[in-house]
Design a protein around this motif. Structure first.
Motif, PDB file in Angstrom:
ATOM      1  N   PHE A 193      10.923  17.977   9.809  1.00 42.77           N
ATOM      2  CA  PHE A 193      11.867  18.378   8.763  1.00 42.77           C
ATOM      3  C   PHE A 193      12.994  19.168   9.423  1.00 42.77           C
ATOM      4  O   PHE A 193      12.756  20.229   9.996  1.00 42.77           O
ATOM      5  CB  PHE A 193      11.141  19.238   7.723  1.00 42.77           C
ATOM      6  CG  PHE A 193      11.916  19.471   6.455  1.00 42.77           C
ATOM      7  CD1 PHE A 193      13.040  20.266   6.434  1.00 42.77           C
ATOM      8  CD2 PHE A 193      11.492  18.890   5.271  1.00 42.77           C
ATOM      9  CE1 PHE A 193      13.755  20.482   5.264  1.00 42.77           C
ATOM     10  CE2 PHE A 193      12.183  19.106   4.080  1.00 42.77           C
ATOM     11  CZ  PHE A 193      13.322  19.906   4.084  1.00 42.77           C
ATOM     12  N   THR A 194      14.230  18.651   9.349  1.00 46.91           N
ATOM     13  CA  THR A 194      15.371  19.329   9.953  1.00 46.91           C
ATOM     14  C   THR A 194      16.577  19.228   9.026  1.00 46.91           C
ATOM     15  O   THR A 194      16.532  18.560   7.990  1.00 46.91           O
ATOM     16  CB  THR A 194      15.762  18.694  11.299  1.00 46.91           C
ATOM     17  OG1 THR A 194      16.408  17.430  11.088  1.00 46.91           O
ATOM     18  CG2 THR A 194      14.556  18.505  12.209  1.00 46.91           C
ATOM     19  N   ASP A 195      17.677  19.873   9.451  1.00 45.53           N
ATOM     20  CA  ASP A 195      18.950  19.624   8.791  1.00 45.53           C
ATOM     21  C   ASP A 195      19.619  18.411   9.433  1.00 45.53           C
ATOM     22  O   ASP A 195      19.013  17.727  10.276  1.00 45.53           O
ATOM     23  CB  ASP A 195      19.838  20.870   8.826  1.00 45.53           C
ATOM     24  CG  ASP A 195      20.232  21.302  10.232  1.00 45.53           C
ATOM     25  OD1 ASP A 195      20.097  20.512  11.194  1.00 45.53           O
ATOM     26  OD2 ASP A 195      20.694  22.457  10.378  1.00 45.53           O
ATOM     27  N   LEU A 196      20.851  18.134   9.073  1.00 45.22           N
ATOM     28  CA  LEU A 196      21.533  16.931   9.565  1.00 45.22           C
ATOM     29  C   LEU A 196      21.854  17.007  11.051  1.00 45.22           C
ATOM     30  O   LEU A 196      22.105  15.972  11.685  1.00 45.22           O
ATOM     31  CB  LEU A 196      22.814  16.697   8.767  1.00 45.22           C
ATOM     32  CG  LEU A 196      22.615  16.290   7.310  1.00 45.22           C
ATOM     33  CD1 LEU A 196      23.927  16.337   6.546  1.00 45.22           C
ATOM     34  CD2 LEU A 196      21.999  14.898   7.228  1.00 45.22           C
ATOM     35  N   GLN A 197      21.862  18.223  11.597  1.00 38.46           N
ATOM     36  CA  GLN A 197      22.117  18.386  13.031  1.00 38.46           C
ATOM     37  C   GLN A 197      20.826  18.418  13.844  1.00 38.46           C
ATOM     38  O   GLN A 197      20.869  18.528  15.069  1.00 38.46           O
ATOM     39  CB  GLN A 197      22.922  19.666  13.280  1.00 38.46           C
ATOM     40  CG  GLN A 197      24.382  19.585  12.845  1.00 38.46           C
ATOM     41  CD  GLN A 197      24.543  19.533  11.337  1.00 38.46           C
ATOM     42  OE1 GLN A 197      23.956  20.346  10.618  1.00 38.46           O
ATOM     43  NE2 GLN A 197      25.318  18.584  10.852  1.00 38.46           N
ATOM     44  N   GLY A 198      19.694  18.342  13.184  1.00 32.90           N
ATOM     45  CA  GLY A 198      18.422  18.322  13.881  1.00 32.90           C
ATOM     46  C   GLY A 198      17.783  19.680  14.074  1.00 32.90           C
ATOM     47  O   GLY A 198      16.764  19.791  14.768  1.00 32.90           O
ATOM     48  N   SER A 199      18.343  20.735  13.449  1.00 30.36           N
ATOM     49  CA  SER A 199      17.731  22.060  13.558  1.00 30.36           C
ATOM     50  C   SER A 199      16.516  22.140  12.638  1.00 30.36           C
ATOM     51  O   SER A 199      16.627  21.809  11.444  1.00 30.36           O
ATOM     52  CB  SER A 199      18.737  23.147  13.178  1.00 30.36           C
ATOM     53  OG  SER A 199      19.829  23.137  14.065  1.00 30.36           O
ATOM     54  N   PRO A 200      15.363  22.573  13.133  1.00 28.71           N
ATOM     55  CA  PRO A 200      14.133  22.552  12.337  1.00 28.71           C
ATOM     56  C   PRO A 200      14.182  23.484  11.137  1.00 28.71           C
ATOM     57  O   PRO A 200      14.833  24.528  11.166  1.00 28.71           O
ATOM     58  CB  PRO A 200      13.063  23.007  13.339  1.00 28.71           C
ATOM     59  CG  PRO A 200      13.655  22.788  14.679  1.00 28.71           C
ATOM     60  CD  PRO A 200      15.121  23.006  14.519  1.00 28.71           C
TER      61      PRO A 200
ATOM     62  N   THR B 130      14.722  10.814  15.426  1.00 25.96           N
ATOM     63  CA  THR B 130      15.915  10.718  16.269  1.00 25.96           C
ATOM     64  C   THR B 130      16.774   9.540  15.850  1.00 25.96           C
ATOM     65  O   THR B 130      18.006   9.656  15.743  1.00 25.96           O
ATOM     66  CB  THR B 130      15.518  10.585  17.743  1.00 25.96           C
ATOM     67  OG1 THR B 130      14.799  11.765  18.139  1.00 25.96           O
ATOM     68  CG2 THR B 130      16.743  10.436  18.630  1.00 25.96           C
ATOM     69  N   ALA B 131      16.159   8.416  15.586  1.00 25.02           N
ATOM     70  CA  ALA B 131      16.910   7.229  15.175  1.00 25.02           C
ATOM     71  C   ALA B 131      17.641   7.469  13.861  1.00 25.02           C
ATOM     72  O   ALA B 131      18.816   7.098  13.703  1.00 25.02           O
ATOM     73  CB  ALA B 131      15.980   6.029  15.058  1.00 25.02           C
ATOM     74  N   ALA B 132      16.979   8.105  12.890  1.00 27.29           N
ATOM     75  CA  ALA B 132      17.606   8.361  11.596  1.00 27.29           C
ATOM     76  C   ALA B 132      18.804   9.294  11.743  1.00 27.29           C
ATOM     77  O   ALA B 132      19.877   9.037  11.170  1.00 27.29           O
ATOM     78  CB  ALA B 132      16.587   8.953  10.632  1.00 27.29           C
ATOM     79  N   LEU B 133      18.646  10.374  12.497  1.00 27.51           N
ATOM     80  CA  LEU B 133      19.759  11.296  12.700  1.00 27.51           C
ATOM     81  C   LEU B 133      20.916  10.620  13.409  1.00 27.51           C
ATOM     82  O   LEU B 133      22.090  10.836  13.066  1.00 27.51           O
ATOM     83  CB  LEU B 133      19.291  12.510  13.502  1.00 27.51           C
ATOM     84  CG  LEU B 133      18.407  13.516  12.779  1.00 27.51           C
ATOM     85  CD1 LEU B 133      17.968  14.614  13.760  1.00 27.51           C
ATOM     86  CD2 LEU B 133      19.122  14.150  11.589  1.00 27.51           C
TER      87      LEU B 133
END
Length: 282
Positions: A248-255, A271-274
């Protein structure tokens, strides 16, 4: 005590177990407020300053939960959607959304829930999502697993907790995506990226709100994403998703729930989705 988990072996685990029991008690209190009013359509509806809807059930539920926490955890802070923040010198904060999906609630759609989370030292340690109109509840605590319980509508026979686990789907072309709406993606300038993600998926459905993330934790959905959220919309979801094996992260990948958006996956697809959402597309 968290069902289906070993007995606590240290004070930290013991505290989390106690806190999870409190969160589940709060969910019972909430269900007894929200469900009868929903079934009888017995509530007054107003528009808030941001033009979203609020009902007497939203406010009454949050007030009841705050009152119980004042007895059980008087030194803890509380952040609630309807009543704001109460401060504390302690490093513990309860985060409450009394009815996630108020617009569904008002229209008689049973997809709504009470969200209850506990933050300790900047970590979301406990999360409970209670959806009595769906006869379901989900809960999790960091390091102690995530579970679903059926039969949670007031007056029903409650079932045994079932451990949750995300899917093992590893390719976007085989995956199922759930979301709430398309409007916010354009506002964020990510509508093309999200549309491209949708095109890459095997299946897309707008289950919406909390339910997208609970279906992810159950392994029925592989990706859930929303571009514009508040902390109280997300906090309770995080321990359930991550303890089920998801990310679960934000759009930048921060948890975690600390950004203004959410992307949750079965981890294999994260990773692919982001990358697809954030990549420019013509």
């Amino acid at each position: 005590m968290l069902s289906s988990t070993p007995a606590p072996s240290n004070p930290h685990e013991s505290s989390l177990t106690s806190d999870c029991a409190i969160a589940l008690e709060l969910a019972d209190i909430a269900d007894n407020f929200t469900y009868p009013a929903f079934m009888n359509a017995d509530f007054h509806v107003e528009r808030k300053a941001d033009m979203t809807l609020v009902t007497e059930a939203d406010r009454g539920t949050e007030d009841a939960l705050r009152a119980r926490l004042a007895v059980l955890r008087p030194d803890d802070a509380i952040l609630g959607e309807e009543r704001g923040t109460s401060t504390s010198s302690h490093n513990r904060r309860w985060i409450i959304d009394p009815i996630d999906g108020t617009h569904n609630y008002v229209r008689g759609v049973p997809v709504w829930a009470t969200l209850i989370a506990l933050e300790v030292n900047g970590n979301i340690e406990v999360g409970v999502v209670s959806a009595p109109a769906l006869n379901r509840r989900w809960y999790g605590a960091r390091g102690q697993g995530a579970f679903r319980v059926l039969g949670t509508t007031p007056g029903c026979q409650r079932g045994a907790p079932k451990p949750l686990s995300v899917s093992r789907v590893a390719e976007l072309s085989d995956a199922s995506l759930s979301y709430s709406s398309l409007h916010g993606w354009k506002t964020q300038g990510l509508d093309q990226g999200f549309h491209h993600l949708m095109q890459r998926m095997w299946r897309t459905r707008a289950y919406g709100d909390f339910w997208s993330y609970m279906l992810l934790a159950e392994g029925s959905v592989d990706i859930a994403a929303e571009p514009d959220l508040e902390l109280y919309d997300m906090a309770a979801l995080v321990p359930i998703v991550t303890e089920a094996g998801g990310t679960f992260t934000d759009l930048q990948g921060s948890p975690g729930p600390w950004g203004a958006a959410a992307v949750a996956t079965n981890t294999l697809l994260h990773t692919a989705a982001l990358n697809v959402i954030n990549s420019p597309h013509k």
